[in-house]
Design a protein around this motif. Structure first.
Motif, PDB file in Angstrom:
ATOM      1  N   UNK A 182      -2.696  82.786 -38.700  1.00 19.54           N
ATOM      2  CA  UNK A 182      -1.597  82.446 -39.584  1.00 19.54           C
ATOM      3  C   UNK A 182      -0.252  82.819 -39.001  1.00 19.54           C
ATOM      4  N   UNK A 200       4.546  82.442 -44.953  1.00 19.30           N
ATOM      5  CA  UNK A 200       4.137  81.279 -44.177  1.00 19.30           C
ATOM      6  C   UNK A 200       4.755  80.014 -44.759  1.00 19.30           C
ATOM      7  N   UNK A 259       2.164  85.039 -39.065  1.00 22.19           N
ATOM      8  CA  UNK A 259       2.750  86.234 -38.458  1.00 22.19           C
ATOM      9  C   UNK A 259       2.407  86.346 -36.984  1.00 22.19           C
ATOM     10  N   UNK A 261       5.351  75.638 -44.230  1.00 26.10           N
ATOM     11  CA  UNK A 261       4.525  74.508 -43.823  1.00 26.10           C
ATOM     12  C   UNK A 261       4.848  74.027 -42.412  1.00 26.10           C
ATOM     13  N   UNK A 288       3.990  76.256 -39.327  1.00 25.87           N
ATOM     14  CA  UNK A 288       2.528  76.324 -39.208  1.00 25.87           C
ATOM     15  C   UNK A 288       2.006  75.093 -38.483  1.00 25.87           C
TER      16      UNK A 288
END
Lengths: 113, 590, 314, 97
Positions: B35, B117, B37, B119, B122
């Motif tokens: 994810x 997080x 981070x 969109x 990511x």
């Protein structure tokens, strides 16, 4: 006529039908269905190739079978992605046409011609 | 049993090829699992590792006789799958690594990972590494079906990049792109089925020994080629390219335009030169190059008529793709067989030069867009003063593309021109020259607008971060100095060429190109000329009014034609027609 | 003409009729339903071609789950599809028909000109089957001889998930995919959703297990598990997991991840990347397949559920 | 012995085919959703039952026989549920008339 001939002819016909549908249907969802039809015809080509290569106690060469299984999964993912795009487009724009009138029409000539 | 051929044994250093695929793929998996981070540490580990792998391949390749081979799972083909790298793969691996690295630096601020997080970061960073993995697989895969999976991987990574911002317009572009790309892959897959049915293998080296001019093989070749052309967006199969490349965020456009279309182009090269070099023959090669010439003409003219800078650059990509396909007829030898010689080297260097320059160009345009808040070509006057770094990057990338020494494009053009002379195909020499002029035309057009003094002081909407600008500039400089690199260990290039790159003759050629470009820009761009008050006025005077009007009318006609060709049914019909014509011309040759 | 041939011709004709109907019928919803029936009949063709592994995959994924995706979309788009766009002109349709027919004809010629003898890799597959200890040749090809393709295709599935998720609106990002299904907890659907999954899970795992030696494998088993999961979701008994969930992410990368790790193990300690040591080949392959089963089931389920639409809080 | 088995098979499968045929005719000829559903589900369940019954003598052993029977059971379960759902939707939307 053997199974290979019958289904070989069918596979070619399915490809033709799928292509025709993909080109002529205006609705994107119908295009996606036509793509799946086309895909099934192409996979059958592998099946026929494999059937002809039956040997060593197998009725169908396992290598093309494995290729088809990979292909089926890829085609399914493609369908799912296309449908997701389509639904999102419908959600945002309210229609699903692929031609945007604003961007598509040739702009009037600014130099006055 | 005979001892296995050299292409069927793992060589020392072959594991590098595995790593070149595994590193980005592992990055994708890690980013997805860990994810937001951990995106930064993952990306900043994978990119140096990938660069190191590409560099190691470059170093090792000449020492191991120009070939690296790795048998996956130690299974030799035809049962197993081999990875192979030659000079072409090595230079493409390196180019990809460099461009990805520059784009990653450029995008570091745009897609900065947040604490919560989000969109777009990511998706962007996962897709970036996925594209890298897919391209590396394409460059080193030794099996046609592995290439198919890699192509799909590339498509699945590229499509979501187009619609990252989620507007209806880009969603539509992404859907068109996906559907047409799928049509292309289905055509490719049909060809692989036929080839396996005929020869019982999909391994590139084994196939090249077994293949012969049978009807099945010719049809397979035609189907696969046209499928790949659809994915490369060669005119007239380009309906998806302009909206997709112009609508995506700048960093994504850079990747899509610079790298993604080169993936399927590379497979066409693999197929024609390494799988079935004897099959296509004279007519089919001329046909491909004719499509290329059409792409240059239509792409350039429509580019000159665009109001939006991003669309202009997207259409120029269309023209440049056409330029790449000119290599095919020039590589024919006397017996109609494709030779891996100077023309191939020229085409590949052109592809590399375009990859670097076009990525830099899209990034520069992205910065201009971000800085001014718009990218209308009529409204960018004064940009050179307000955003000097971006405009300079655009200029340098443009110079590299139009063939200023020592850019890659000038080297490529020289190589291709020599081949036109050798093979006596003078008509392609003309196309090459006109292509260069057209490139000069849109570069000059944009620069003229950007350099002209603004009506009122330019208010910047945002100041692009310096790191981004420098990354784009570095890439443009790369492209500008490509001609100085030592290509000999990887590509078949004669030694005596460098001297020709400099000197009076070259300067004259360049001058002709630029002047031709200026003339074309004046004649074909419908926009009021920014420098009308100064230099260009004299030119305008010398150009008779009716003549320019006729040119503009012609341009508008071409644009209309392009619009018709970009309708879905028309493009689909073109696709089938291209496949059938290719098949017919191959049948004619054999 | 043997009775088998008569049956095959009849099958081909029926399937062809369905295909034509699917393309030609004006209503999109009907076309979708036609396509599902088509998919199931194509599975029969695969059985006739003696490719049972493919038949299972085609029925489960091509016809079954693919049909569900299409049907769901058709239901959501119903009403808009009819009113939309103009059909292309007659000339366009005629030329498309002519060109498609030519391509089909070329393909028929190419596929029906048999090379003699037809090339095959079946004997090679048999003679090398000992290295994996498994009797199903298709599983051997997928998991050993062409393991690279299978691994990359897992990444394709993952990218499809990323692509679908990337279509979420920014507000819904991290939330749960798809609409919330409300169903009567005492209704007949909820009853089925309680009764069927235990059996379905057993069947799914059985298909994986038997795939080592008989037709079956991770894809087919995964599709069964995915449909069980969807049934439970549709009955409103459980909700889709939020895409932010760490567990979900781990499950989704488990298959390709383990594949990659085992492959690298082969690179470091064994003979090659994706080579299995002879003694552990079968357990290694089965554990990769087990991880893949989980990943495939989850991936397929989530691909059907669509983009995140609701925030994670109820 | 094998003749007796074959006779059972032929009889069972023929009966099954008859019911499938009848169900299909009903699906095509009946006027509304509910009656069509009736024809379809009843005929299919019976038809498949007879086909399974007919095939049982041909199986290699108890395991295969059980598999066949469980297929039938699953189809019964799914068919019953789906028919119920369709019928309810039809009644709610009023298209059952």
């Amino acid at each position: 006529m053997s199974a290979v001939t019958v289904f070989g002819l069918y596979a070619a016909a399915a490809v033709g039908l799928g292509l025709y549908g993909l080109i002529t249907t205006p609705q994107p969802l119908r295009k996606i269905i036509a793509f799946n039809l086309l895909g099934s015809g192409v996979f059958l080509l592998f099946g026929i190739v494999g059937r002809r290569g039956a040997a060593a106690g197998f009725g169908n060469d396992p290598v093309p079978q494995a290729l088809v299984i990979t292909g089926v999964v890829v085609a399914f993912s493609a369908t799912a992605l296309a449908i997701a795009l389509l639904l999102r487009l419908f959600q945002i724009a309210g229609s699903t046409t692929l031609n945007s009138r604003a961007a598509a029409s040739p702009r009037s000539d600014p130099s006055g011609n | 049993m005979l001892p296995p051929a050299p292409a069927l044994v793992t060589t020392a250093g072959g594991f590098l090829l595995v790593l070149s695929i595994v590193a980005p793929v592992a990055g994708v998996l890690l980013e997805f699992a860990l994810g937001e981070r951990y995106v930064r540490p993952v990306v900043s580990t994978v990119i140096p590792v990938g660069l190191a792998i590409a560099a190691a391949v470059l170093v090792l390749l000449p020492r191991s006789d120009g070939h690296l081979v790795y048998l996956l799972g130690a299974w030799p083909p035809p049962l197993g799958v081999a990875l192979r790298a030659d000079g072409l793969s090595a230079v493409m691996l390196a180019t990809t690594a460099v461009v990805i690295c520059a784009v990653a630096i450029f995008a570091a601020t745009d897609f900065r990972p947040q604490s919560v997080e989000a969109r777009t970061p990511f998706a962007f960073w996962i897709l970036l590494l996925a594209i890298w993995g897919a391209l590396n697989t394409i460059f080193v895969a030794g099996d046609l079906f592995t290439l198919y999976v890699a192509l799909e991987l590339l498509t699945f990574a590229a499509v979501p990049l187009v619609s990252l911002d989620g507007r209806a317009e880009t969603l539509r572009a992404a859907l068109r792109y996906l559907l047409f790309a799928l049509l292309g892959s289905v055509f490719y897959l049909m060809g692989t089925a036929l080839l396996y049915g005929l020869y019982g293998t999909l391994d590139i080296v084994l196939l090249s020994h077994r293949v012969s001019a049978e009807p099945g093989a010719l049809i397979a070749a035609a189907l696969m080629t046209s499928g790949l052309l659809a994915k490369t967006a060669l005119f007239p199969l380009h309906l998806w390219l302009p909206p997709a490349h112009a609508g995506a965020p700048a960093a994504a456009s850079a990747i899509l335009s610079g790298l993604v279309v080169k993936g399927s182009f590379f497979i066409v090269v693999r197929l024609w030169f390494y799988v079935l070099p004897a099959l296509p023959g004279f007519t089919a090669a001329q046909f491909l190059a004719t499509l290329g010439a059409g792409a240059i003409l239509v792409g350039s003219i429509v580019a000159l008529r665009q109001e939006r800078l991003k669309l202009l650059v997207a259409y120029s990509t269309l023209a440049q793709i056409g330029y790449l396909f000119l290599l095919f007829p020039l590589a024919l030898d006397a017996s109609g067989r494709l030779e891996t010689g100077q023309a191939l080297a020229g085409g590949l260097i052109q592809a590399i030069s375009h990859a670097t320059a076009k990525a830099a160009m899209f990034m520069a345009v992205g910065s201009i867009y971000a800085g001014l808040g718009h990218d209308r070509i009529t409204g960018i006057s004064g940009a050179a003063r307000a955003l000097p770094l971006s405009v300079m990057t655009f200029a340098l990338a443009g110079f590299a593309l139009m063939g200023i020494q020592p850019g890659g494009a000038s080297l490529a053009k020289e190589l291709l021109l020599q081949e036109t002379a050798r093979t006596g195909q003078w008509w392609w020499a003309g196309v090459l020259q006109v292509g260069g002029m057209f490139t000069a035309a849109y570069v000059v057009l944009v620069l003229a607008h950007a350099l002209s003094p603004p009506d009122r002081p330019v208010a910047l909407a945002a100041r692009p971060p310096r790191g981004s600008g420098l990354a784009a500039l570095a890439l443009a400089l790369c492209s500008l100095f490509l001609g100085l690199l030592p290509w000999e260990p990887y590509l078949p290039i004669p030694y005596a060429l460098e001297s020709k790159l400099f000197g009076v003759e070259a300067l004259v050629k360049l001058l002709v190109t630029v002047l031709g470009g200026v003339a074309l820009a004046i004649l074909l761009s419908p926009w009021p000329h920014p420098l009308a008050g100064t230099v260009a006025r004299r030119d305008l005077k010398t150009v008779p009014g009716p003549f320019r009007r006729a040119c503009l009318g012609f341009g508008s006609l071409v644009e209309r034609g392009d619009h018709v060709l970009r309708q879905w049914p028309a493009a689909g019909i073109c696709m089938l027609a291209v496949a059938l014509l290719l098949a017919a011309s191959m049948f004619g040759a054999n | 003409m043997s009775i088998a041939t008569v049956f095959e011709i009849a099958l081909a004709v029926v399937v062809l009729g369905l295909a034509i109907w699917t393309i030609a019928v004006p209503d999109t919803y009907s076309a979708t339903v036609g396509f599902i029936a088509y998919g199931l009949l194509v599975a029969l063709i695969w059985v006739r071609l003696d490719a049972v592994d493919v038949a299972l995959t085609e029925a489960a994924i091509g016809g079954g789950l693919g049909g569900v995706v299409l049907l769901g979309a058709a239901a959501r788009l119903r009403g808009t599809e009819a009113m939309t766009m103009e059909r292309p002109s007659l000339i366009v349709r005629l030329s498309a028909a002519a060109l498609s027919a030519s391509i089909a004809a070329a393909l028929a010629v190419a596929i029906l000109l048999p090379p003699n003898p037809a090339p095959t890799l079946a004997p090679d597959v048999v003679s090398n089957a000992g290295a994996t200890g498994m009797a199903n040749p298709v599983t051997n090809v997928l998991m050993a001889f062409r393991a690279m393709d299978t691994m990359l295709e897992k990444v394709v599935l993952l990218l499809a998930i990323v692509g679908v998720w990337s279509l979420a609106s920014d507000q819904a990002w991290g939330g749960r995919p798809g609409p919330r299904h409300q169903a009567d907890p005492n209704g007949v659907l909820a009853f089925l959703a309680r009764l069927l999954p235990p059996a379905g899970i057993v069947v799914g795992i059985y298909i994986l297990w038997t795939g080592a030696d008989h037709p079956g494998g991770a894809f087919q088993g995964g599709a069964v598990l995915a449909s069980m999961w969807l049934l439970v979701i549709m009955a409103g008994l459980v909700d889709t997991p939020p895409v932010r969930s760490r567990w979900l992410r781990l499950v989704l990368v488990a298959g390709p991840g383990l594949f990659l790790v085992v492959g690298l193990g082969g690179l470091c300690f064994g003979s090659a990347f994706l080579a299995y040591p002879a003694a552990f080949a079968k357990p290694l392959i089965l554990s990769i397949e087990a991880a893949m089963l989980l990943t495939i089931a989850t991936t397929l389920g989530l691909l059907l559920a669509g983009a995140p639409e609701r925030s994670a809080e109820r | 012995m094998s003749v007796a088995r074959d006779i059972i098979t032929v009889a069972g499968v023929s009966a099954g085919v008859f019911f499938f045929f009848a169900g299909t005719v009903g699906l095509l000829r009946f006027p509304d959703t509910l009656t069509r559903l009736h024809a379809l589900s009843k005929a299919d369940n019976l038809g498949l039952g007879f086909v399974v019954l007919g095939l049982l003598p041909q199986t290699g052993g108890l395991r295969d026989g059980l598999k066949l029977i469980s297929i039938w059971m699953f189809v019964l379960l799914a068919g019953a549920t789906v028919s119920q759902l369709i019928a309810r939707t039809a009644r709610q939307s009023g298209s059952g008339e």
